[in-house]
Write an enzyme that holds these catalytic residues in place. Sequence first.
Site, PDB file in Angstrom:
ATOM      1  N   ARG A 121       0.961  -1.211  -0.065  1.00 26.96           N
ATOM      2  CA  ARG A 121       0.170   0.096   0.057  1.00 26.96           C
ATOM      3  C   ARG A 121       0.894   1.251   0.089  1.00 26.96           C
ATOM      4  O   ARG A 121       2.168   1.169   0.404  1.00 26.96           O
ATOM      5  CB  ARG A 121      -0.737  -0.012   1.322  1.00 26.96           C
ATOM      6  CG  ARG A 121      -2.009  -1.012   1.323  1.00 26.96           C
ATOM      7  CD  ARG A 121      -2.999  -1.075   2.455  1.00 26.96           C
ATOM      8  NE  ARG A 121      -3.807   0.260   2.465  1.00 26.96           N
ATOM      9  CZ  ARG A 121      -3.871   0.966   3.565  1.00 26.96           C
ATOM     10  NH1 ARG A 121      -3.072   0.963   4.600  1.00 26.96           N
ATOM     11  NH2 ARG A 121      -4.504   1.956   3.779  1.00 26.96           N
ATOM     12  N   LYS A 186       3.827  -7.067  11.979  1.00 29.99           N
ATOM     13  CA  LYS A 186       3.167  -7.354  10.811  1.00 29.99           C
ATOM     14  C   LYS A 186       3.491  -8.799  10.134  1.00 29.99           C
ATOM     15  O   LYS A 186       4.626  -8.889   9.998  1.00 29.99           O
ATOM     16  CB  LYS A 186       3.454  -6.351   9.563  1.00 29.99           C
ATOM     17  CG  LYS A 186       2.467  -6.402   8.447  1.00 29.99           C
ATOM     18  CD  LYS A 186       2.429  -5.017   7.605  1.00 29.99           C
ATOM     19  CE  LYS A 186       1.887  -5.200   6.443  1.00 29.99           C
ATOM     20  NZ  LYS A 186       1.429  -3.909   5.818  1.00 29.99           N
ATOM     21  N   ARG A 325      -1.152   4.656  13.431  1.00 24.43           N
ATOM     22  CA  ARG A 325      -0.016   4.437  14.268  1.00 24.43           C
ATOM     23  C   ARG A 325      -0.725   4.093  15.459  1.00 24.43           C
ATOM     24  O   ARG A 325      -1.410   4.994  16.170  1.00 24.43           O
ATOM     25  CB  ARG A 325       0.894   5.570  14.295  1.00 24.43           C
ATOM     26  CG  ARG A 325       1.341   6.003  13.170  1.00 24.43           C
ATOM     27  CD  ARG A 325       2.916   5.590  13.093  1.00 24.43           C
ATOM     28  NE  ARG A 325       3.558   5.684  11.815  1.00 24.43           N
ATOM     29  CZ  ARG A 325       4.071   6.885  11.206  1.00 24.43           C
ATOM     30  NH1 ARG A 325       4.275   7.817  12.205  1.00 24.43           N
ATOM     31  NH2 ARG A 325       4.516   6.838  10.082  1.00 24.43           N
TER      32      ARG A 325
HETATM   33  C1  BTN Z   1       0.590  -3.687   2.257  1.00 25.60           C
HETATM   34  O1  BTN Z   1       1.124  -2.920   2.091  1.00 25.60           O
HETATM   35  O2  BTN Z   1       0.373  -4.198   3.689  1.00 25.60           O
HETATM   36  C2  BTN Z   1      -0.032  -4.772   1.441  1.00 25.60           C
HETATM   37  C3  BTN Z   1       0.764  -5.642   0.728  1.00 25.60           C
HETATM   38  C4  BTN Z   1       0.285  -6.474  -0.086  1.00 25.60           C
HETATM   39  C5  BTN Z   1       1.239  -7.631  -1.049  1.00 25.60           C
HETATM   40  C6  BTN Z   1       0.655  -8.571  -1.847  1.00 25.60           C
HETATM   41  S1  BTN Z   1       1.680  -9.846  -2.268  1.00 25.60           S
HETATM   42  C7  BTN Z   1       0.605 -10.461  -3.552  1.00 25.60           C
HETATM   43  C8  BTN Z   1      -0.111  -9.102  -4.022  1.00 25.60           C
HETATM   44  N1  BTN Z   1       0.695  -8.728  -5.139  1.00 25.60           N
HETATM   45  C9  BTN Z   1       1.394  -7.563  -5.017  1.00 25.60           C
HETATM   46  O3  BTN Z   1       2.073  -6.841  -6.073  1.00 25.60           O
HETATM   47  N2  BTN Z   1       1.003  -7.257  -3.835  1.00 25.60           N
HETATM   48  C10 BTN Z   1       0.098  -7.904  -3.042  1.00 25.60           C
END
Ligand code: BTN
Length: 328
Positions: A121, A186, A325
């Site tokens: 994100r 996380k 946060r």
């Molecule tokens: C975050 O920032 O918390 C979201 C992360 C999401 C990662 C997943 S991995 C599979 C899918 N493909 C990506 O490029 N991103 C999501």
Amino acid sequence: MITNHKIEQLKQTITLLADGNWHKGPELASKLDVSRAYVWKLLQELQEFGLSFESVSGKGYRLTQALQLLDQESLQQQLAEIEVEPHLQLLTDSTNLQLKEQGFAHQKLVIAEYQSQGRGRRGRSWVSPIASNLYWSYGWRTQMPVQQLGGLSLIVGLALVEALENNGLNDLTLKWPNDLRYHGKKVGGILVELSGDASGDLKVIIGVGVNVQMEQTLGESIEQDWTSISEVCRAQALEPISRQQLLVAMVKQLQQNLSKFESEGFSPFVDAWKKVDESFGQAVTILQPEQELKGVGAGVDANGAFLLQTQEQLETIYAGEVSLRIST
Ligand code: BTN
């Protein structure tokens, strides 16, 4: 561009080493039908994709931890009953991008063992070493108007927690809107991307990344505290759970949550959210592009919006460009 033949060789190399035992160079070379020098080259490439192994002269090579590759055929069998078609790749840029660019379809599941451009994100990257975590994207076509989708990433997070709980893990929490966490660290994240008609007939890409057995050194570039499912299992004296089993459980639960969400909206999920809401009753700061709001987490409303009790009033925070946060 890596050829299919090379991908097969990389897969075979991982499979030969998967048991975590020592394997001598000549043995690998003969099984792969290549020279010893070429075995070394394959291993170097795998190391660049994040595979960790040791090499000791006289003993050969061994992975720093045993692993099991995901298996397309058994995924297909396990997911057939819910009409999900898995597309498993060894290497990709990003499963979200693949689903977007290579023919989006409802209930299509794109999975990869490695992502070169895993996306998180707010423009962050998602660390995606080979064969250690889960990276998948699920296509969902819906007639729900975009205004009703505020709770979508929350019900995806709930599906992940429910699937993990069904596999015996406890104490997983969610940080609004969509971080999967364990004891403040996380474990996974969700990236939802929408396209299509905002009033209905939306194409939704639900991207999920879950750290399963990522080695500490591989996650050094991650800016926040993180942990993995294998650490949670260790802490709770549970046997490690296979990535394949977790993936299937998560996708099945996701599909159930999506159909309930589509027919009843977010309100039937409010109670489940309460049980895993890490921010409830905690001092939190909401970072928005133009302001910072401080208060205490007060749960979510019937649409999945975050409720923040400030000194003055109860504020409703909608998903978007916000960062939450938890003050410690
Ligand atoms: C975050 O920032 O918390 C979201 C992360 C999401 C990662 C997943 S991995 C599979 C899918 N493909 C990506 O490029 N991103 C999501």
